[in-house]
Design an enzyme around this catalytic site. Structure first.
Site, PDB file in Angstrom:
ATOM      1  N   LYS A  52       0.919  -1.016   0.136  1.00 36.05           N
ATOM      2  CA  LYS A  52      -0.083  -0.033  -0.174  1.00 36.05           C
ATOM      3  C   LYS A  52       0.932   1.335  -0.201  1.00 36.05           C
ATOM      4  O   LYS A  52       0.711   2.104  -0.651  1.00 36.05           O
ATOM      5  CB  LYS A  52      -1.010   0.160   1.264  1.00 36.05           C
ATOM      6  CG  LYS A  52      -1.981  -0.873   0.907  1.00 36.05           C
ATOM      7  CD  LYS A  52      -2.767  -1.277   2.309  1.00 36.05           C
ATOM      8  CE  LYS A  52      -3.843  -2.537   1.759  1.00 36.05           C
ATOM      9  NZ  LYS A  52      -4.349  -2.753   3.339  1.00 36.05           N
ATOM     10  N   GLN A  96      -4.836  -1.898   9.619  1.00 39.61           N
ATOM     11  CA  GLN A  96      -4.581  -3.064   9.047  1.00 39.61           C
ATOM     12  C   GLN A  96      -5.135  -4.424   9.822  1.00 39.61           C
ATOM     13  O   GLN A  96      -4.830  -4.222  11.031  1.00 39.61           O
ATOM     14  CB  GLN A  96      -3.179  -3.343   8.649  1.00 39.61           C
ATOM     15  CG  GLN A  96      -2.701  -4.590   7.925  1.00 39.61           C
ATOM     16  CD  GLN A  96      -3.394  -4.695   6.323  1.00 39.61           C
ATOM     17  OE1 GLN A  96      -3.412  -3.546   5.649  1.00 39.61           O
ATOM     18  NE2 GLN A  96      -4.112  -5.557   6.074  1.00 39.61           N
ATOM     19  N   ASP A 119     -11.373   2.374   3.658  1.00 39.27           N
ATOM     20  CA  ASP A 119     -11.512   0.760   3.718  1.00 39.27           C
ATOM     21  C   ASP A 119     -13.044   0.272   3.260  1.00 39.27           C
ATOM     22  O   ASP A 119     -13.249  -0.625   2.890  1.00 39.27           O
ATOM     23  CB  ASP A 119     -11.031   0.039   5.113  1.00 39.27           C
ATOM     24  CG  ASP A 119      -9.773  -0.544   4.691  1.00 39.27           C
ATOM     25  OD1 ASP A 119      -9.186  -1.016   3.782  1.00 39.27           O
ATOM     26  OD2 ASP A 119      -8.948  -0.941   5.922  1.00 39.27           O
TER      27      ASP A 119
END
Ligand code: NAD
Length: 295
Positions: A52, A96, A119
């Site tokens: 990312k 995460q 997200d």
């Protein structure tokens, strides 16, 4: 049979995002910024966060990784989330997953401000998506929609069978493909571990999306001639003959299924590369909103 090339599609989308960022900067705006919070030492998570961060560099975003130890307390993590929610220089951030087991993933998901929820996991974001309102779509389902659009795969009136009902893949993609418009207008069946006659159900699918996480579960006898098969699964298996010591398998037995398909995604190189680029798309969208860019 046509191979759906996620590397090609993601590279094209990345170029488009990078161009838009340079236009923003030329117009005097700051660069979009994505922050990743990584708690603990999970190997796969470290790799994902690294990817990312690299993708941010490729599209011209600012990025930051906040690394926290595996024994981070809920209060410490909440304080970081609250700080990121309040920081005007941050457009979006992700925590995460998975988190160490003493931390609640759901409470973390709900603490992220919906305006920075790139997200797309917050219940408010999910509610907007399900209502057909503008929303940050979760990255993997968004990536699947991009692949379908890029290849112009017909969806209206098609029977789409989704295998797997997770909140991050199965449930949202089933919902999105049932929406009015393109890509959508599908008749959707959502299968899971309790589905009866799974093989027959999958065989009736014009579009099959496998997201159950069992390597090579979908075999040729489960696929209708000419179906489109999208393989989301990623399972790491040992492969001593390889330098890395492992290889990745999808949920579909590719070699035997592919000859029966009109379109199919490989693993790796199919859905995987799309997930990260869709996170970048969400971050760009968040930045445009935060900076008041409407054009
Ligand atoms: P999950 O692991 O949370 O859940 C699996 C789902 O599969 C469950 O809903 C379960 O009901 C269903 N299932 C399990 N066994 C089944 C069976 N025998 N028959 C029918 N359904 C069954 O799901 P997830 O987090 O969406 O992950 C699924 C797979 O996708 C994993 O391999 C994961 O690594 C991969 N994944 C890939 C990406 C990507 O970017 N390519 C992103 C997310 C997840």
């Amino acid at each position: 049979m046509k191979l759906i090339d996620g590397k090609e599609v993601s590279a094209a989308l990345k170029r488009k995002i990078a161009e838009e960022v340079e236009q923003m900067v030329a117009a005097g705006y700051r660069r979009p910024k994505l922050v990743a919070v990584l708690v603990g030492n999970d190997g796969a998570s470290q790799v994902y966060v690294g990817h990312k961060e690299r993708a941010c560099g490729e599209v011209g975003f600012d990025s930051e990784v906040i690394r926290m130890s595996a024994d981070t307390t809920e209060e410490e993590l909440n304080a970081v989330i609250d700080r990121l929610n309040a920081d005007d220089s941050v457009d979006g951030f992700i925590v995460q997953l998975p988190l160490p087991s003493h931390l609640s993933e759901q409470s973390v998901i709900e603490r992220v401000s919906p305006s920075k929820d790139v997200d797309g996991f917050h219940p408010e974001t999910t509610g907007r998506m399900i209502s057909g309102l503008d929303a940050y779509l979760p990255a993997t389902p968004a990536g699947i929609l991009e692949l379908i659009k890029y290849y112009g795969i017909e969806t209206a009136g098609k029977h789409c069978v989704v295998i797997g009902r997770s909140n991050i893949v199965g449930r949202p993609i089933a919902n999105l493909l049932s929406m009015k418009g393109y890509p959508g207008d599908c008749t959707v069946t959502l299968c899971h571990s309790r589905t009866k006659n799974l093989k027959e159900v999958v065989k009736s699918g014009d579009i099959v999306i496998a997201a159950l996480g069992i390597a090579e579960f979908v075999t040729a006898d489960m696929i209708k001639e000419g179906a489109t098969v999208i393989d989301v699964g990623i399972t790491r298996v040992e492969a001593p003959e390889r330098k890395s010591g492992f290889r990745l398998l999808g949920d579909v037995k590719f070699d035997e299924v592919a000859p029966h398909c009109s379109y199919i995604t490989p693993v790796p190189g199919g859905v995987g590369p799309m997930t990260i680029v869709c996170l970048m798309q969400n971050t760009l969208k968040a930045a445009r909103k935060h900076l008041g860019i409407t054009k």
